[in-house]
Design a protein around this motif. Structure first.
Motif, PDB file in Angstrom:
ATOM      1  N   ASP A 119      -1.597   9.171   7.211  1.00 42.50           N
ATOM      2  CA  ASP A 119      -0.740   8.163   7.851  1.00 42.50           C
ATOM      3  C   ASP A 119      -0.020   8.771   9.053  1.00 42.50           C
ATOM      4  N   ILE A 120      -0.313   8.295  10.249  1.00 44.93           N
ATOM      5  CA  ILE A 120       0.286   8.830  11.469  1.00 44.93           C
ATOM      6  C   ILE A 120       1.802   8.714  11.457  1.00 44.93           C
ATOM      7  N   ALA A 121       2.350   7.735  10.729  1.00 44.41           N
ATOM      8  CA  ALA A 121       3.802   7.562  10.674  1.00 44.41           C
ATOM      9  C   ALA A 121       4.484   8.797  10.093  1.00 44.41           C
ATOM     10  N   ASN A 122       3.791   9.527   9.235  1.00 38.10           N
ATOM     11  CA  ASN A 122       4.379  10.725   8.618  1.00 38.10           C
ATOM     12  C   ASN A 122       4.513  11.888   9.601  1.00 38.10           C
ATOM     13  N   TYR A 123       3.846  11.796  10.750  1.00 38.42           N
ATOM     14  CA  TYR A 123       3.889  12.863  11.751  1.00 38.42           C
ATOM     15  C   TYR A 123       4.999  12.625  12.785  1.00 38.42           C
ATOM     16  N   ARG A 124       5.576  11.440  12.770  1.00 35.75           N
ATOM     17  CA  ARG A 124       6.555  11.079  13.782  1.00 35.75           C
ATOM     18  C   ARG A 124       7.944  10.907  13.174  1.00 35.75           C
ATOM     19  N   PRO A 125       8.970  11.518  13.791  1.00 36.74           N
ATOM     20  CA  PRO A 125       8.941  12.315  15.022  1.00 36.74           C
ATOM     21  C   PRO A 125       8.836  13.825  14.777  1.00 36.74           C
ATOM     22  N   SER A 126       8.583  14.226  13.515  1.00 38.82           N
ATOM     23  CA  SER A 126       8.665  15.648  13.163  1.00 38.82           C
ATOM     24  C   SER A 126       7.705  16.531  13.952  1.00 38.82           C
ATOM     25  N   ALA A 127       6.503  16.029  14.262  1.00 41.10           N
ATOM     26  CA  ALA A 127       5.538  16.849  15.002  1.00 41.10           C
ATOM     27  C   ALA A 127       6.055  17.197  16.387  1.00 41.10           C
ATOM     28  N   THR A 128       6.617  16.223  17.066  1.00 42.56           N
ATOM     29  CA  THR A 128       7.176  16.461  18.402  1.00 42.56           C
ATOM     30  C   THR A 128       8.363  17.410  18.326  1.00 42.56           C
ATOM     31  N   GLU A 129       9.210  17.220  17.338  1.00 37.86           N
ATOM     32  CA  GLU A 129      10.389  18.075  17.183  1.00 37.86           C
ATOM     33  C   GLU A 129       9.992  19.509  16.849  1.00 37.86           C
ATOM     34  N   LEU A 130       8.967  19.666  16.002  1.00 39.84           N
ATOM     35  CA  LEU A 130       8.505  21.015  15.653  1.00 39.84           C
ATOM     36  C   LEU A 130       7.863  21.685  16.863  1.00 39.84           C
ATOM     37  N   ARG A 131       7.082  20.940  17.618  1.00 37.50           N
ATOM     38  CA  ARG A 131       6.496  21.497  18.850  1.00 37.50           C
ATOM     39  C   ARG A 131       7.590  21.975  19.796  1.00 37.50           C
ATOM     40  N   ASP A 132       8.605  21.162  19.986  1.00 35.50           N
ATOM     41  CA  ASP A 132       9.691  21.521  20.899  1.00 35.50           C
ATOM     42  C   ASP A 132      10.454  22.748  20.408  1.00 35.50           C
ATOM     43  N   TYR A 133      10.633  22.836  19.096  1.00 33.54           N
ATOM     44  CA  TYR A 133      11.344  23.990  18.520  1.00 33.54           C
ATOM     45  C   TYR A 133      10.532  25.267  18.746  1.00 33.54           C
ATOM     46  N   ILE A 134       9.222  25.173  18.517  1.00 30.33           N
ATOM     47  CA  ILE A 134       8.358  26.338  18.717  1.00 30.33           C
ATOM     48  C   ILE A 134       8.348  26.761  20.179  1.00 30.33           C
ATOM     49  N   LYS A 135       8.246  25.795  21.074  1.00 29.94           N
ATOM     50  CA  LYS A 135       8.226  26.103  22.500  1.00 29.94           C
ATOM     51  C   LYS A 135       9.542  26.728  22.973  1.00 29.94           C
ATOM     52  N   LYS A 136      10.624  26.376  22.320  1.00 22.53           N
ATOM     53  CA  LYS A 136      11.934  26.921  22.700  1.00 22.53           C
ATOM     54  C   LYS A 136      12.013  28.408  22.411  1.00 22.53           C
ATOM     55  N   TYR A 137      11.473  28.827  21.270  1.00 21.36           N
ATOM     56  CA  TYR A 137      11.606  30.225  20.854  1.00 21.36           C
ATOM     57  C   TYR A 137      10.321  31.049  21.011  1.00 21.36           C
TER      58      TYR A 137
END
Length: 321
Positions: A119-137
């Protein structure tokens, strides 16, 4: 030797496309996997495959059983709020922030909890937030999506009534759902590459000369201790006898996690994507897996990776056979 459908593919399909000189296969890969038991399954034999190919793998797994992307985010937030709180740490008092900064990671993988993967709903918004967190550090690292796999065809998820609406009723429905979701989220996150372990499982599970067939003569309700069904060509753990904390040995079904064949198949997919080299012909074969089956699984993994448009270099020894 059993002639299988996959082996009839043209030689060029198995060993092409080739990388250009500018895209030479790396000799060392630093890998951080932010996942769960499925990432642990899929990377179990990756070190052996890398060593046999003369590659260097530096791998740190951040594993939380059954974890979604949101679970890792919540853990990171706990650690930042209170670094002394063990609930926010993985190991050695290190949270996600410190783990991301610990090495100049070449690749960092993320994935969804398998039960929620359809279910794509389970990926939102956590996937974007996790990507941003990884890119930050870890701004210089490549984020790659690890596509997990569908459960075994006779898993209780498919043999019992669904607990809630929208649950996939079959292995095929689960695969179609998770594939659509992973493809969509990878595109939303900026066109990230995908490690197609789910595709590879699907190829093998649908190969008429390989796919697992449930043993219809086996009755788990009347089975005596030690008795098991024929589980030839299963990529999942399946039926097994286990001793519990109470000392009693009981029969259970695990149609979720990979067995040695599934682990090897997943490792081959990881190897090809990370090292940009074909796994076909790799000499590493773990104990408990036949050389013939290992070769077949290598070819399945290569087919899955090639179908994703990910280029790999050929293995000279394999190409000569």
């Amino acid at each position: 030797m059993l002639r299988r459908t996959l082996l009839a593919l043209p030689l060029l399909t198995l060993y092409a496309p080739l990388l250009s000189a500018e895209e030479a296969a790396p000799t060392t890969v630093r890998l951080l996997t932010v996942g769960n038991s499925f990432s642990a399954n899929a990377t179990k034999h990756l070190p052996g495959l890398a060593k046999a190919a003369g590659k260097t793998l530096i791998h740190t797994p951040l594993v939380i059983g059954g974890a979604s992307m949101q679970v890792h985010l919540d853990k990171a937030k706990l650690h930042e709020a209170n670094p002394a709180d063990p609930k926010g740490c993985y190991t050695s008092k290190r949270g996600l922030k410190e783990s991301l900064a610990a090495e100049p990671w070449d690749v960092i993988t993320i994935q969804m909890a398998s039960i929620k993967s359809h279910d794509i709903a389970n990926y939102r918004p956590s996937a974007t937030e996790l990507r941003d967190y990884i890119k930050k550090y870890a701004p210089k690292s490549e984020i790659v999506v690890h596509q997990t796999w569908a459960y075994r065809v006779d898993d209780p998820r498919f043999t019992k009534p669904a607990e809630k609406p929208g649950e996939p009723a079959t292995q095929e429905a689960m695969y179609e759902g998770l594939t659509s979701a992973y493809n969509t989220i990878a595109k939303e996150l900026g066109g990230l590459r995908i490690i197609p372990t789910g595709d590879a499982f699907h190829i093998a599970d649908n190969d008429p000369q390989w796919r697992f067939q449930p043993d219809t003569t086996f009755n788990p309700k009347t089975a005596k201790q030690g008795e098991l069904p024929n589980q030839k060509h299963s990529l999942h753990m399946g039926w097994q006898w286990k001793k519990g904390k109470d000392g009693k040995t009981t029969l259970g079904m695990d149609g979720h996690h990979a067995n040695i064949a599934g682990e090897y198949l997943g490792g081959c997919c990881f190897f090809e994507v990370l090292f940009k080299q074909s796994c076909v012909g790799n000499t590493y074969v773990p104990k408990g897996l036949s050389a013939e089956d290992a070769r077949y699984l290598q070819e399945v993994a290569h087919k899955a990776v090639a179908a994703r448009g990910i280029e790999t270099t050929a293995v000279k020894a394999a190409a000569a056979k």
